[in-house]
Design an enzyme around this catalytic site. Structure first.
Site, mmCIF file in Angstrom:
data_model
loop_
_atom_site.group_PDB
_atom_site.id
_atom_site.type_symbol
_atom_site.label_atom_id
_atom_site.label_comp_id
_atom_site.label_asym_id
_atom_site.label_seq_id
_atom_site.Cartn_x
_atom_site.Cartn_y
_atom_site.Cartn_z
ATOM 1 N N LYS A 104 1.499 -17.075 8.666
ATOM 2 C CA LYS A 104 1.773 -16.032 9.649
ATOM 3 C C LYS A 104 0.463 -15.751 10.386
ATOM 4 O O LYS A 104 -0.402 -15.017 9.917
ATOM 5 C CB LYS A 104 2.279 -14.765 8.962
ATOM 6 C CG LYS A 104 3.189 -13.877 9.826
ATOM 7 C CD LYS A 104 2.523 -13.267 11.016
ATOM 8 C CE LYS A 104 1.614 -12.117 10.650
ATOM 9 N NZ LYS A 104 1.028 -11.438 11.884
ATOM 10 N N GLU B 83 -16.786 0.165 10.454
ATOM 11 C CA GLU B 83 -16.752 -1.191 11.002
ATOM 12 C C GLU B 83 -16.336 -1.100 12.466
ATOM 13 O O GLU B 83 -15.241 -0.619 12.784
ATOM 14 C CB GLU B 83 -15.768 -2.069 10.230
ATOM 15 C CG GLU B 83 -15.753 -3.501 10.727
ATOM 16 C CD GLU B 83 -14.809 -4.393 9.945
ATOM 17 O OE1 GLU B 83 -15.119 -5.576 9.767
ATOM 18 O OE2 GLU B 83 -13.740 -3.898 9.510
ATOM 19 N N CYS C 80 -16.046 -10.322 10.567
ATOM 20 C CA CYS C 80 -16.231 -9.423 9.426
ATOM 21 C C CYS C 80 -17.660 -9.455 8.901
ATOM 22 O O CYS C 80 -18.093 -8.513 8.238
ATOM 23 C CB CYS C 80 -15.264 -9.803 8.302
ATOM 24 S SG CYS C 80 -13.532 -9.529 8.712
ATOM 25 N N GLU D 248 -9.760 -11.346 2.192
ATOM 26 C CA GLU D 248 -11.057 -11.120 2.833
ATOM 27 C C GLU D 248 -10.861 -10.024 3.861
ATOM 28 O O GLU D 248 -10.104 -10.193 4.825
ATOM 29 C CB GLU D 248 -11.581 -12.386 3.512
ATOM 30 C CG GLU D 248 -12.985 -12.193 4.066
ATOM 31 C CD GLU D 248 -13.256 -12.986 5.319
ATOM 32 O OE1 GLU D 248 -13.802 -12.396 6.280
ATOM 33 O OE2 GLU D 248 -12.900 -14.167 5.368
#
Length: 496
Positions: free
Chosen positions: A173, A383, A281, A247
């Site tokens: 996906k 973040e 990330c 992750e």
């Protein structure tokens, strides 16, 4: 002109599926439409993958034959690489030069996992008595892979190659915003000889992802995404004792000691912060700089940021493209605004660049440097996922380590110093799954990729990932000529 891209022969499509428009983030224009699948599409894809696992040739194929096919797939990807570079740059807005550099490495993951498969040696275990105990590794079954928008093909290849090497079937996906290279890869693998039903692609949004993580026939989920998505996947898989590798987010600290030339440090910082428009990330986002070089470092990094060529991702001279969407750009702009509001200083960027008329509908943002920040500020803790470098001064090595660890994430980190002992010492004390010394963003197929704390669980790449796509069966064989009669007259000393 809008193209309609089918979800490939192995992708699920339901009669009542709607479609989704795929946007070029550099222009805001529609470049494709794909099926918008939901739970029904996932169910159909999982059923097809399960049938291919239980009745198809793939899991039972000799290991050498699977390895040869993975090598053939790697060659096929290389042969079609120019189309993949162009398609991905068009879909996620990453400059073609960056995209080419990244995707040229995709075949390495298929070759690496083919090599692990060909060279795999299984254990014979020691034990007392007349017994031979050995192990087998068997495929898990149907594995689900959920990939993000920022590195769609590379992140897919990392897990897909390991899953296929072990004989699993797969449902992918991709991000609903960047499915195009995933669909292209499915076609490449089919043309290379991957049996029908082994790889299935479902194009859809959150409902599709949620159904895939909860599906009772999916034995393992590999997900790259946000912390909340990872938590939901972990809960869903735990309910049925399935495996999960996640992750998730990061707030990567990069420690700059004052024995490094500030100009060289700024070059490394610019790469860490602004490659992929900061949408990574492990992007360098918190630059902890020792006071002895703090001001010249800020000046050098700000100059670097202002010199970056922002523009059309299809042009080789472009150094930074757009963010993935208007929503993401607005989020980043909002976070940037908290910097001055909380006492920091914008040293470079901070706004939307002036570009050509064709690109005005795109989602561009200036490379931004926020200086004089403190660890309590929003920009130092959240973040941002955009081209924003936050610079914070420190005094001592102990301060730097404490500040680096003062965050809920633990994915990556960086250390810049010419002192070899200090480099190893600081790297050992930073709590992160990966630490780069005097560099950033470097990866290899053999490097286990993943973090600690709220950056996720498990590892992608390396033998760790390869092994986690299989389960171990132990087999015990009695080799003695006599037999065991526990309830007879013989003196029995062991209950086995």
């Amino acid at each position: 002109m809008t193209d309609t891209i089918a979800a490939s022969a192995d992708a699920s499509s339901t009669p009542d599926a709607t479609t989704r428009e795929i946007i070029d983030p550099a222009t805001g224009a529609v470049i494709a439409t794909v099926p918008e699948e939901g739970a029904d599409g996932v169910d159909a894809a999982v059923a097809k993958a399960r049938a291919a696992f239980e009745g198809g040739p793939w899991p039972a194929l000799p290991r050498s034959a699977r390895a040869r096919l993975l090598l053939r797939i790697a060659d096929a990807i290389e042969n079609d690489s120019e189309r993949l570079y162009t398609l991905e740059a068009h879909n996620n807005g990453r400059p073609i030069t960056e995209t080419r550099a990244q995707l040229s490495r995709v075949p390495e993951w298929f070759r690496y996992n083919a090599g692990l498969l060909a060279a795999q040696r299984l254990a014979v275990l020691p034990g007392d008595g007349p017994y031979l105990t050995y192990q087998q590794r068997l495929p898990l079954g149907v594995c689900g892979i959920i990939t993000p928008f920022n590195h769609p093909l590379l992140i897919l290849a990392r897990s897909l190659s390991a899953a296929l090497a072990n004989g699993n079937t797969v449902v992918v996906k991709p991000s609903e915003m960047t499915p195009l290279t995933t669909l292209a890869l499915a076609e490449i693998l089919a043309d290379a000889g991957l049996p029908d039903g082994v790889l299935n692609v479902v194009t859809g949004g959150r409902p599709a992802g949620e159904r895939l993580t909860r599906h009772p026939d999916v034995a393992k989920i590999t997900l790259t995404g946000g912390t909340e998505a990872g938590r939901a996947a972990a809960l869903a898989t735990a309910a049925r004792f399935a495996r999960v590798t996640a992750e998730l987010g990061g707030k990567t600290p990069v420690v700059m000691f004052d024995d490094v030339d500030p100009g060289i440090a700024a070059e490394g910082a610019a790469f860490a912060a602004f490659v992929a428009a900061g949408q990574s990330c492990v992007a360098g986002s918190r630059f902890l700089v020792q006071r002895g070089i703090y001001e010249p470092f800020v000046d050098a990094l700000a100059a670097r940021a202002r010199a970056i060529r922002v523009g059309d991702p299809s042009l080789p001279e472009t150094q930074m493209g757009p963010l993935i969407s208007a929503r993401q750009r607005d989020k980043v702009l909002g976070l940037i605004e908290t910097g001055p509001a909380e006492g920091a200083r914008i040293a470079a960027g901070g706004g939307v660049p002036e570009l050509s008329e064709r690109l005005r509908g795109g989602y561009f943002l200036e490379p931004t440097v926020i200086a004089d920040a403190t660890m309590e500020m929003t920009v130092a803790q959240e973040e941002i996922f955009g081209p924003v470098a936050v610079v914070i001064p420190f005094d001592t090595e102990a301060d730097a380590v404490a500040m680096a660890n003062e965050n809920r994430y633990g994915l990556g980190a960086g250390v810049w110093t010419t002192d070899v002992a200090r480099a190893h010492r600081v790297a050992a004390n930073i709590v992160a799954g990966m630490v780069w010394i005097n560099d950033h963003h470097r990866l290899e197929p053999s490097l286990p990729w993943g973090g600690v704390k709220k950056s996720g669980t498990g590892k992608d790449a390396g033998t760790e990932s390869f092994d986690d796509f299989s389960w171990i069966k132990s087999i015990v064989v009695r080799t003695a000529a006599d037999h065991v009669d526990w309830y007879g007259d013989a003196d029995q000393r062991r209950l086995n």
